[in-house]
Design an enzyme around this catalytic site. Structure first.
Site, PDB file in Angstrom:
ATOM      1  N   TYR A  55      31.600  45.627  54.595  1.00 13.35           N
ATOM      2  CA  TYR A  55      31.438  46.436  54.082  1.00 13.35           C
ATOM      3  C   TYR A  55      31.789  47.625  54.759  1.00 13.35           C
ATOM      4  O   TYR A  55      32.465  48.884  53.821  1.00 13.35           O
ATOM      5  CB  TYR A  55      29.804  46.834  53.640  1.00 13.35           C
ATOM      6  CG  TYR A  55      30.127  48.014  52.367  1.00 13.35           C
ATOM      7  CD1 TYR A  55      29.286  49.019  52.798  1.00 13.35           C
ATOM      8  CD2 TYR A  55      29.924  47.150  51.095  1.00 13.35           C
ATOM      9  CE1 TYR A  55      29.108  49.787  51.514  1.00 13.35           C
ATOM     10  CE2 TYR A  55      29.739  48.278  50.043  1.00 13.35           C
ATOM     11  CZ  TYR A  55      29.401  49.428  49.959  1.00 13.35           C
ATOM     12  OH  TYR A  55      29.580  49.902  49.083  1.00 13.35           O
ATOM     13  N   PRO A  98      35.530  46.339  42.206  1.00 18.79           N
ATOM     14  CA  PRO A  98      35.267  47.377  43.239  1.00 18.79           C
ATOM     15  C   PRO A  98      33.948  47.114  43.747  1.00 18.79           C
ATOM     16  O   PRO A  98      33.091  47.729  43.978  1.00 18.79           O
ATOM     17  CB  PRO A  98      34.730  48.572  41.773  1.00 18.79           C
ATOM     18  CG  PRO A  98      35.404  47.578  40.792  1.00 18.79           C
ATOM     19  CD  PRO A  98      35.698  46.605  40.914  1.00 18.79           C
ATOM     20  N   HIS A 133      26.250  57.001  54.981  1.00 22.26           N
ATOM     21  CA  HIS A 133      24.431  56.230  54.998  1.00 22.26           C
ATOM     22  C   HIS A 133      25.144  54.772  55.988  1.00 22.26           C
ATOM     23  O   HIS A 133      25.767  54.613  56.612  1.00 22.26           O
ATOM     24  CB  HIS A 133      25.060  55.688  53.462  1.00 22.26           C
ATOM     25  CG  HIS A 133      25.188  56.553  52.085  1.00 22.26           C
ATOM     26  ND1 HIS A 133      24.522  55.790  50.725  1.00 22.26           N
ATOM     27  CD2 HIS A 133      24.685  57.417  51.912  1.00 22.26           C
ATOM     28  CE1 HIS A 133      24.525  56.841  49.940  1.00 22.26           C
ATOM     29  NE2 HIS A 133      24.159  57.766  51.123  1.00 22.26           N
ATOM     30  N   LYS A 176      36.590  48.105  47.754  1.00 25.25           N
ATOM     31  CA  LYS A 176      38.101  48.165  49.170  1.00 25.25           C
ATOM     32  C   LYS A 176      39.143  48.442  48.834  1.00 25.25           C
ATOM     33  O   LYS A 176      39.454  49.082  49.083  1.00 25.25           O
ATOM     34  CB  LYS A 176      37.912  46.223  49.098  1.00 25.25           C
ATOM     35  CG  LYS A 176      36.609  45.420  50.208  1.00 25.25           C
ATOM     36  CD  LYS A 176      36.679  46.335  51.127  1.00 25.25           C
ATOM     37  CE  LYS A 176      35.024  46.490  51.712  1.00 25.25           C
ATOM     38  NZ  LYS A 176      34.977  47.532  52.907  1.00 25.25           N
ATOM     39  N   TYR A 213      23.231  48.258  44.553  1.00 23.29           N
ATOM     40  CA  TYR A 213      23.744  46.607  43.908  1.00 23.29           C
ATOM     41  C   TYR A 213      22.944  46.058  43.020  1.00 23.29           C
ATOM     42  O   TYR A 213      21.766  45.384  43.974  1.00 23.29           O
ATOM     43  CB  TYR A 213      24.443  45.784  44.743  1.00 23.29           C
ATOM     44  CG  TYR A 213      25.822  47.203  45.199  1.00 23.29           C
ATOM     45  CD1 TYR A 213      25.464  47.464  46.172  1.00 23.29           C
ATOM     46  CD2 TYR A 213      27.081  46.870  45.340  1.00 23.29           C
ATOM     47  CE1 TYR A 213      26.684  48.535  46.996  1.00 23.29           C
ATOM     48  CE2 TYR A 213      28.447  47.535  45.317  1.00 23.29           C
ATOM     49  CZ  TYR A 213      27.997  48.249  46.486  1.00 23.29           C
ATOM     50  OH  TYR A 213      29.000  49.232  46.665  1.00 23.29           O
TER      51      TYR A 213
HETATM   52  P1  FAS Z   1      46.760  54.848  42.326  1.00 18.33           P
HETATM   53  O1  FAS Z   1      46.999  53.685  41.126  1.00 18.33           O
HETATM   54  O2  FAS Z   1      45.166  55.739  42.339  1.00 18.33           O
HETATM   55  O3  FAS Z   1      47.288  55.741  42.311  1.00 18.33           O
HETATM   56  C1  FAS Z   1      48.726  55.442  41.764  1.00 18.33           C
HETATM   57  C2  FAS Z   1      49.771  57.181  41.887  1.00 18.33           C
HETATM   58  O4  FAS Z   1      51.667  56.519  40.999  1.00 18.33           O
HETATM   59  C3  FAS Z   1      49.122  57.658  39.867  1.00 18.33           C
HETATM   60  O5  FAS Z   1      49.137  58.488  39.860  1.00 18.33           O
HETATM   61  C4  FAS Z   1      50.317  56.674  39.131  1.00 18.33           C
HETATM   62  O6  FAS Z   1      50.165  58.583  38.021  1.00 18.33           O
HETATM   63  C5  FAS Z   1      51.377  57.260  39.868  1.00 18.33           C
HETATM   64  N1  FAS Z   1      51.878  56.460  38.805  1.00 18.33           N
HETATM   65  C6  FAS Z   1      52.037  55.208  38.286  1.00 18.33           C
HETATM   66  N2  FAS Z   1      52.946  54.995  38.154  1.00 18.33           N
HETATM   67  C7  FAS Z   1      54.681  55.265  38.338  1.00 18.33           C
HETATM   68  C8  FAS Z   1      56.443  56.360  37.836  1.00 18.33           C
HETATM   69  N3  FAS Z   1      56.670  54.539  37.951  1.00 18.33           N
HETATM   70  N4  FAS Z   1      56.744  57.234  38.338  1.00 18.33           N
HETATM   71  C9  FAS Z   1      55.661  58.182  39.513  1.00 18.33           C
HETATM   72  N5  FAS Z   1      54.426  57.632  39.901  1.00 18.33           N
HETATM   73  C10 FAS Z   1      54.128  56.817  38.908  1.00 18.33           C
HETATM   74  N6  FAS Z   1      37.973  51.614  44.516  1.00 18.33           N
HETATM   75  C11 FAS Z   1      37.017  51.361  44.438  1.00 18.33           C
HETATM   76  O7  FAS Z   1      37.005  51.352  45.818  1.00 18.33           O
HETATM   77  N7  FAS Z   1      35.974  51.819  43.968  1.00 18.33           N
HETATM   78  C12 FAS Z   1      35.908  52.174  43.105  1.00 18.33           C
HETATM   79  O8  FAS Z   1      34.400  52.526  42.344  1.00 18.33           O
HETATM   80  C13 FAS Z   1      37.110  52.364  41.955  1.00 18.33           C
HETATM   81  N8  FAS Z   1      36.750  51.956  40.508  1.00 18.33           N
HETATM   82  C14 FAS Z   1      37.826  52.096  39.698  1.00 18.33           C
HETATM   83  C15 FAS Z   1      38.140  52.591  38.864  1.00 18.33           C
HETATM   84  C16 FAS Z   1      39.480  52.898  38.026  1.00 18.33           C
HETATM   85  C17 FAS Z   1      39.631  52.714  36.562  1.00 18.33           C
HETATM   86  C18 FAS Z   1      40.980  51.798  38.754  1.00 18.33           C
HETATM   87  C19 FAS Z   1      42.094  51.803  37.649  1.00 18.33           C
HETATM   88  C20 FAS Z   1      40.765  52.025  39.922  1.00 18.33           C
HETATM   89  C21 FAS Z   1      39.519  51.503  40.498  1.00 18.33           C
HETATM   90  N9  FAS Z   1      39.171  51.835  42.197  1.00 18.33           N
HETATM   91  C22 FAS Z   1      38.464  51.869  43.173  1.00 18.33           C
HETATM   92  C23 FAS Z   1      40.559  51.497  42.702  1.00 18.33           C
HETATM   93  C24 FAS Z   1      41.023  52.626  43.083  1.00 18.33           C
HETATM   94  O9  FAS Z   1      40.122  53.799  43.781  1.00 18.33           O
HETATM   95  C25 FAS Z   1      42.308  52.459  43.886  1.00 18.33           C
HETATM   96  O10 FAS Z   1      42.079  51.753  44.794  1.00 18.33           O
HETATM   97  C26 FAS Z   1      42.649  53.816  44.377  1.00 18.33           C
HETATM   98  O11 FAS Z   1      43.108  54.608  43.321  1.00 18.33           O
HETATM   99  C27 FAS Z   1      44.296  53.280  44.464  1.00 18.33           C
HETATM  100  O12 FAS Z   1      45.403  54.619  45.326  1.00 18.33           O
HETATM  101  P2  FAS Z   1      46.564  53.935  45.326  1.00 18.33           P
HETATM  102  O13 FAS Z   1      47.338  52.953  45.882  1.00 18.33           O
HETATM  103  O14 FAS Z   1      47.555  55.523  45.467  1.00 18.33           O
HETATM  104  O15 FAS Z   1      46.744  53.807  43.654  1.00 18.33           O
HETATM  105  C1  PHB Z   2      31.132  53.970  43.346  1.00 20.89           C
HETATM  106  O1  PHB Z   2      30.688  55.950  43.805  1.00 20.89           O
HETATM  107  O2  PHB Z   2      31.925  54.994  42.549  1.00 20.89           O
HETATM  108  C2  PHB Z   2      31.206  53.187  43.945  1.00 20.89           C
HETATM  109  C3  PHB Z   2      30.631  52.794  45.048  1.00 20.89           C
HETATM  110  C4  PHB Z   2      31.071  51.583  45.472  1.00 20.89           C
HETATM  111  C5  PHB Z   2      30.853  50.629  44.918  1.00 20.89           C
HETATM  112  C6  PHB Z   2      32.513  50.663  43.885  1.00 20.89           C
HETATM  113  C7  PHB Z   2      32.302  52.334  43.115  1.00 20.89           C
HETATM  114  O3  PHB Z   2      30.975  49.067  45.202  1.00 20.89           O
END
Ligand code: FAS
Ligand code: PHB
Length: 389
Positions: A384, A292, A72, A296, A200
């Protein structure tokens, strides 16, 4: 069992770090609390900064992303029905890749398998020991049977609710947090995206976002009060509210359909300092959380992994510990700039119950400045698409 780097968590942080270290001949063991299927069932981020794209290619997991991802050049912003485009490529010469975090994680799992890397699932009761010694170790159980992993270092890639951050003594940790008074209700639907780029939308009824995963898979979000529960929202109610918030021009091409995933995520800004304590390094959501709105979260996990993997390569390759010593400071410098951008976008585009008429005017003016100022759009585009590592 013994390894060089014990990695806690098989999300994007843990798997990408394991991939980069194993490619450099540095042995790791990943300990994941959940099953592989559970990890792959989570629907999270959708937008990759170009630095993340380049890092995934360097990790040997860029092929499917380059085939199936969507590049994009810009995105749309709207404020109460007035929509305008921010052209990233024109403003700062960079782009983003739309490719879901779930697919990134799937590609990393496949690459780890091909490398023969060790990823242990259903590892429960993980605890970190002797982190301030030169012989740290990790205890965990598999099916209730106690296990021990001796290592040189521990990478805490276990997310916001993991065990790693709390292992750092409270007197050492400095935590910074802002909890927003709303969440995002998100759905996934097997429908064509409403537009060719993300929209957005700021609206008096609340924020909305139109995103996508591929030409037949759309991702939509609406701001909801923290008191709302997923079961309060039927698909029909969601689509009706989204139509009230997206610009009318876009809604003409909105195709609705049944949700195949529906969830509410609370919004918070959070940073913990330092990101290192003894032989423990915090990576990704274990150390920081961003709302989100600026896309980032996943991308900050990638830059943390880049800095830490470079530090380990220098240490194990040439005995140079400077990268490891400087990891926390270097990662935090980029994290705080992404915090600022995410906070700025969230504050500008959401409706806050506590805002007065002046603050509402400031929000409208922030949007008007973005619409009319090349400099403001350049600032947004640079942040961004991703600040340099
Ligand atoms: P993660 O949380 O992805 O991974 C951590 C891992 O550690 C998991 O698999 C978990 O099971 C494991 N773990 C936890 N505790 C443990 C323990 N005690 N022992 C062993 N394993 C354990 N970011 C965006 O940029 N855009 C979005 O739209 C967006 N939407 C999101 C929606 C939700 C509901 C959440 C929670 C986050 C969202 N994020 C979004 C942020 C997300 O993408 C994170 O930045 C990304 O998953 C970060 O990756 P990790 O640091 O690997 O953490
Ligand atoms: C998504 O596609 O999940 C998404 C994209 C951009 C954002 C947040 C979430 O800023």
């Amino acid at each position: 069992m013994r390894t060089k780097v014990a990695i806690i968590g098989a999300g994007p942080s843990g798997l990408l770090l394991s991939q980069l270290l194993n490619l450099a001949g540095i042995e790791t063991v990943v300990l994941e609390r959940k099953s592989r299927d559970y990890v792959l069932s989570r629907i999270r981020a959708g937008v990759l900064e170009w630095t993340t794209v380049q890092l995934l290619r360097a990790a040997g997991v860029g092929d499917r992303m380059d085939r199936e991802g969507m590049v994009h050049d810009g995105c749309y912003l709207s404020s109460n029905n007035n929509m305008f485009r921010v052209d990233f490529h024109e403003a700062c010469g960079k782009q983003v890749m739309v490719y879901g975090q779930t697919e990134v994680t799937r590609d990393l799992y496949d690459a780890q398998e091909a490398l023969g890397a060790t990823v242990i699932h259903d590892a429960e009761d993980v605890a970190l020991h002797d982190l301030e010694s030169d012989a740290p170790w990790v205890s965990y159980t598999i099916g209730g049977v106690p296990q021990r992993l001796d290592c040189d270092y521990v990478a805490g890639c276990d997310g916001f609710h993991g065990v790693s951050r709390p292992t750092i003594p409270e007197g050492v940790r400095r935590e910074y947090e802002k909890v927003y008074p709303f969440g995002w209700l998100g759905i996934l639907s097997r429908t064509p995206p409403v537009a060719e780029e993300l929209i957005y939308a700021a609206h008096d009824r609340g924020f909305a976002l139109a995103s996508m995963r591929n030409p037949m898979l759309s991702r939509y979000y609406i701001q909801v009060p923290l008191t709302d529960r997923v079961e309060d929202w039927s698909d029909e109610a969601f689509w009706a509210e989204l139509k009230l918030r997206l610009p009318e021009e876009a809604c003409k091409s909105l195709i609705t359909g049944p949700s195949i995933e529906k969830s509410i995520a609370p919004l918070r800004s959070f940073v913990t300092e330092p990101m290192r304590w003894g032989r423990l390094f915090l990576v990704g959501d274990a150390a920081h959380i961003v709302p989100p709105t600026g896309a980032k979260g996943l991308n900050l996990a990638a830059s943390d992994v880049f800095y830490l993997s470079q530090g380990f390569k220098d240490f194990y390759g040439a005995g140079d510990a400077a990268g490891l010593e400087g990891y926390s400071q270097k990662a935090l410098a980029r994290i705080w700039k992404a915090m600022r951008f995410s906070w700025s976008m969230t504050t500008m585009m959401h409706r806050f119950p506590e805002h007065n008429a002046y603050e509402r005017r400031m929000q409208d003016t922030e949007m008007a400045v973005l619409e009319t100022s090349d400099t403001a759009r350049k600032w947004m585009a640079e942040n961004y698409t991703g600040l340099p590592y």
